[in-house]
Design a protein around this motif. Structure first.
Motif, PDB file in Angstrom:
ATOM      1  N   MET A 117       0.835  -1.186   0.000  1.00 41.42           N
ATOM      2  CA  MET A 117       0.000   0.000   0.000  1.00 41.42           C
ATOM      3  C   MET A 117       0.880   1.250   0.000  1.00 41.42           C
ATOM      4  SD  MET A 117      -2.903   0.914   2.757  1.00 41.42           S
ATOM      5  CE  MET A 117      -3.760   2.425   2.675  1.00 41.42           C
ATOM      6  N   ILE A 118       0.545   2.184  -0.835  1.00 40.41           N
ATOM      7  CA  ILE A 118       1.294   3.437  -0.875  1.00 40.41           C
ATOM      8  C   ILE A 118       0.948   4.263   0.362  1.00 40.41           C
ATOM      9  CG2 ILE A 118      -0.372   4.802  -2.188  1.00 40.41           C
ATOM     10  CD1 ILE A 118       2.097   5.832  -3.763  1.00 40.41           C
ATOM     11  N   LYS A 119       1.947   4.909   0.892  1.00 43.75           N
ATOM     12  CA  LYS A 119       1.752   5.695   2.104  1.00 43.75           C
ATOM     13  C   LYS A 119       2.119   7.144   1.799  1.00 43.75           C
ATOM     14  CE  LYS A 119       3.103   5.354   6.944  1.00 43.75           C
ATOM     15  NZ  LYS A 119       3.991   4.678   7.870  1.00 43.75           N
ATOM     16  N   PHE A 120       1.242   8.061   2.168  1.00 40.58           N
ATOM     17  CA  PHE A 120       1.521   9.480   1.999  1.00 40.58           C
ATOM     18  C   PHE A 120       1.894  10.053   3.353  1.00 40.58           C
ATOM     19  CE2 PHE A 120      -1.296   8.339  -1.451  1.00 40.58           C
ATOM     20  CZ  PHE A 120      -0.585   8.811  -2.535  1.00 40.58           C
ATOM     21  N   VAL A 121       2.959  10.834   3.390  1.00 40.46           N
ATOM     22  CA  VAL A 121       3.498  11.340   4.647  1.00 40.46           C
ATOM     23  C   VAL A 121       3.943  12.789   4.488  1.00 40.46           C
ATOM     24  CG1 VAL A 121       4.319   9.047   5.375  1.00 40.46           C
ATOM     25  CG2 VAL A 121       5.868  10.571   4.141  1.00 40.46           C
ATOM     26  N   TYR A 122       4.126  13.421   5.628  1.00 46.42           N
ATOM     27  CA  TYR A 122       4.845  14.684   5.696  1.00 46.42           C
ATOM     28  C   TYR A 122       6.201  14.396   6.305  1.00 46.42           C
ATOM     29  CZ  TYR A 122       0.670  17.540   4.888  1.00 46.42           C
ATOM     30  OH  TYR A 122      -0.431  18.128   4.340  1.00 46.42           O
ATOM     31  N   LEU A 123       7.189  15.160   5.887  1.00 47.46           N
ATOM     32  CA  LEU A 123       8.501  15.067   6.505  1.00 47.46           C
ATOM     33  C   LEU A 123       8.500  15.951   7.749  1.00 47.46           C
ATOM     34  CD1 LEU A 123      10.727  15.223   3.309  1.00 47.46           C
ATOM     35  CD2 LEU A 123       9.779  13.226   4.463  1.00 47.46           C
ATOM     36  N   SER A 124       9.331  15.608   8.711  1.00 46.96           N
ATOM     37  CA  SER A 124       9.351  16.313   9.994  1.00 46.96           C
ATOM     38  C   SER A 124      10.119  17.636   9.900  1.00 46.96           C
ATOM     39  CB  SER A 124       9.989  15.424  11.062  1.00 46.96           C
ATOM     40  OG  SER A 124      11.362  15.283  10.803  1.00 46.96           O
ATOM     41  N   GLN A 125       9.884  18.480  10.872  1.00 48.39           N
ATOM     42  CA  GLN A 125      10.643  19.731  10.968  1.00 48.39           C
ATOM     43  C   GLN A 125      12.135  19.435  11.142  1.00 48.39           C
ATOM     44  OE1 GLN A 125       9.752  22.858  10.446  1.00 48.39           O
ATOM     45  NE2 GLN A 125       7.742  22.080   9.882  1.00 48.39           N
ATOM     46  N   GLU A 126      12.444  18.346  11.815  1.00 50.18           N
ATOM     47  CA  GLU A 126      13.842  17.959  11.991  1.00 50.18           C
ATOM     48  C   GLU A 126      14.503  17.656  10.650  1.00 50.18           C
ATOM     49  OE1 GLU A 126      15.778  15.691  15.724  1.00 50.18           O
ATOM     50  OE2 GLU A 126      13.752  15.061  15.167  1.00 50.18           O
ATOM     51  N   PHE A 127      13.764  17.004   9.763  1.00 41.35           N
ATOM     52  CA  PHE A 127      14.295  16.737   8.427  1.00 41.35           C
ATOM     53  C   PHE A 127      14.650  18.054   7.745  1.00 41.35           C
ATOM     54  CE2 PHE A 127      13.863  16.556   3.874  1.00 41.35           C
ATOM     55  CZ  PHE A 127      14.679  15.498   3.548  1.00 41.35           C
ATOM     56  N   TYR A 128      13.690  18.989   7.734  1.00 39.38           N
ATOM     57  CA  TYR A 128      13.918  20.270   7.061  1.00 39.38           C
ATOM     58  C   TYR A 128      15.069  21.039   7.688  1.00 39.38           C
ATOM     59  CZ  TYR A 128       9.697  19.277   4.508  1.00 39.38           C
ATOM     60  OH  TYR A 128       8.766  18.687   3.698  1.00 39.38           O
ATOM     61  N   SER A 129      15.219  20.946   8.973  1.00 38.45           N
ATOM     62  CA  SER A 129      16.321  21.608   9.662  1.00 38.45           C
ATOM     63  C   SER A 129      17.657  20.950   9.300  1.00 38.45           C
ATOM     64  CB  SER A 129      16.089  21.550  11.170  1.00 38.45           C
ATOM     65  OG  SER A 129      17.170  22.103  11.853  1.00 38.45           O
ATOM     66  N   ASP A 130      17.706  19.622   9.366  1.00 38.59           N
ATOM     67  CA  ASP A 130      18.949  18.892   9.087  1.00 38.59           C
ATOM     68  C   ASP A 130      19.400  19.031   7.635  1.00 38.59           C
ATOM     69  OD1 ASP A 130      18.911  18.138  11.721  1.00 38.59           O
ATOM     70  OD2 ASP A 130      18.491  16.020  11.344  1.00 38.59           O
ATOM     71  N   TYR A 131      18.463  19.225   6.714  1.00 38.61           N
ATOM     72  CA  TYR A 131      18.797  19.313   5.289  1.00 38.61           C
ATOM     73  C   TYR A 131      18.594  20.713   4.724  1.00 38.61           C
ATOM     74  CZ  TYR A 131      19.282  14.265   5.232  1.00 38.61           C
ATOM     75  OH  TYR A 131      19.709  12.973   5.466  1.00 38.61           O
ATOM     76  N   SER A 132      18.555  21.716   5.569  1.00 43.25           N
ATOM     77  CA  SER A 132      18.303  23.089   5.109  1.00 43.25           C
ATOM     78  C   SER A 132      19.382  23.606   4.155  1.00 43.25           C
ATOM     79  CB  SER A 132      18.158  24.036   6.305  1.00 43.25           C
ATOM     80  OG  SER A 132      19.369  24.078   7.034  1.00 43.25           O
ATOM     81  N   HIS A 133      20.566  23.036   4.195  1.00 43.90           N
ATOM     82  CA  HIS A 133      21.663  23.434   3.320  1.00 43.90           C
ATOM     83  C   HIS A 133      21.554  22.835   1.916  1.00 43.90           C
ATOM     84  CE1 HIS A 133      22.756  19.528   4.939  1.00 43.90           C
ATOM     85  NE2 HIS A 133      23.563  19.380   3.914  1.00 43.90           N
ATOM     86  N   CYS A 134      20.606  21.958   1.686  1.00 41.08           N
ATOM     87  CA  CYS A 134      20.467  21.252   0.403  1.00 41.08           C
ATOM     88  C   CYS A 134      19.504  22.017  -0.496  1.00 41.08           C
ATOM     89  CB  CYS A 134      19.983  19.832   0.647  1.00 41.08           C
ATOM     90  SG  CYS A 134      21.093  18.867   1.696  1.00 41.08           S
ATOM     91  N   SER A 135      20.050  22.849  -1.353  1.00 35.82           N
ATOM     92  CA  SER A 135      19.247  23.806  -2.115  1.00 35.82           C
ATOM     93  C   SER A 135      18.270  23.174  -3.102  1.00 35.82           C
ATOM     94  CB  SER A 135      20.159  24.779  -2.853  1.00 35.82           C
ATOM     95  OG  SER A 135      20.967  24.088  -3.789  1.00 35.82           O
ATOM     96  N   GLU A 136      18.513  21.957  -3.551  1.00 36.31           N
ATOM     97  CA  GLU A 136      17.600  21.332  -4.518  1.00 36.31           C
ATOM     98  C   GLU A 136      16.410  20.632  -3.866  1.00 36.31           C
ATOM     99  OE1 GLU A 136      17.391  21.769  -7.744  1.00 36.31           O
ATOM    100  OE2 GLU A 136      19.076  23.126  -7.479  1.00 36.31           O
ATOM    101  N   MET A 137      16.412  20.525  -2.561  1.00 35.01           N
ATOM    102  CA  MET A 137      15.297  19.845  -1.891  1.00 35.01           C
ATOM    103  C   MET A 137      14.074  20.750  -1.831  1.00 35.01           C
ATOM    104  SD  MET A 137      16.745  17.549   1.124  1.00 35.01           S
ATOM    105  CE  MET A 137      17.980  16.324   0.822  1.00 35.01           C
ATOM    106  N   MET A 138      12.934  20.104  -1.842  1.00 32.53           N
ATOM    107  CA  MET A 138      11.672  20.816  -1.711  1.00 32.53           C
ATOM    108  C   MET A 138      11.467  21.068  -0.219  1.00 32.53           C
ATOM    109  SD  MET A 138      11.025  20.848  -4.895  1.00 32.53           S
ATOM    110  CE  MET A 138       9.598  21.838  -4.715  1.00 32.53           C
ATOM    111  N   LEU A 139      11.877  22.227   0.250  1.00 29.95           N
ATOM    112  CA  LEU A 139      11.891  22.513   1.681  1.00 29.95           C
ATOM    113  C   LEU A 139      10.609  23.213   2.140  1.00 29.95           C
ATOM    114  CD1 LEU A 139      15.632  23.547   2.033  1.00 29.95           C
ATOM    115  CD2 LEU A 139      14.563  21.360   2.607  1.00 29.95           C
TER     116      LEU A 139
END
Length: 146
Positions: free
Chosen positions: A1-23
């Motif tokens: 089954m496909i699962k739809f999720v949101y990424l956590s604030q921690e993810f966005y914080s940890d990867y904030s330097h990655c300019s190509e990510m959908m932040l």
């Protein structure tokens, strides 16, 4: 089954330097387990996709899963927001429902395409693919895979 999720604030914080990510923290992602070493990817649902590396839910309106912006989830407990449940447009949900194998295969092919492009960057289209792909942030996990 496909699962739809949101990424956590921690993810966005940890990867904030990655300019190509959908932040954008309110963007739903489809969680996809790829069979290569059981890697867990989250692929964002987007509109206005202007390249062919997508699983289209509405090609005429350029909507779908953007494979070029997929992220590798190394710590699901930390990086998946288990408390929030995304609302997906009914048309997209209907299109994606039951397509887990198709999406997994598309992601696996995209990883292979990325690896090939990375190895042959003298070709301008390969340079572009590598430049705009989020897989560049996870190369150490995917480049040695077959």
């Amino acid at each position: 089954m496909i699962k739809f999720v949101y990424l956590s604030q921690e993810f966005y914080s940890d990867y904030s330097h990655c300019s190509e990510m959908m932040l954008k923290d309110d963007r739903p992602h489809a969680q996809v387990q790829v069979s290569i070493n059981e890697l867990l990817f989250c692929v964002p649902l987007r509109s206005n996709i202007n390249h062919p590396n997508a699983v289209w839910t509405d090609k005429a309106n350029k909507c779908g899963l953007d494979l070029s912006k997929a992220v590798l989830i190394l710590n699901p407990e930390k990086y998946i927001d288990a408390l929030r449940k995304p609302q997906i447009r009914q048309e997209e949900f209907d299109y994606l429902r039951g397509k887990e194998v198709f999406i997994r295969n598309a992601m696996t092919k995209y990883i292979s395409k990325y690896k090939s492009a990375k190895a042959n960057q003298k070709i301008p289209r390969n340079q572009t693919l590598v430049k705009y792909s989020t897989l560049k942030y996870f190369e150490r996990y995917i480049m040695g895979l077959s």
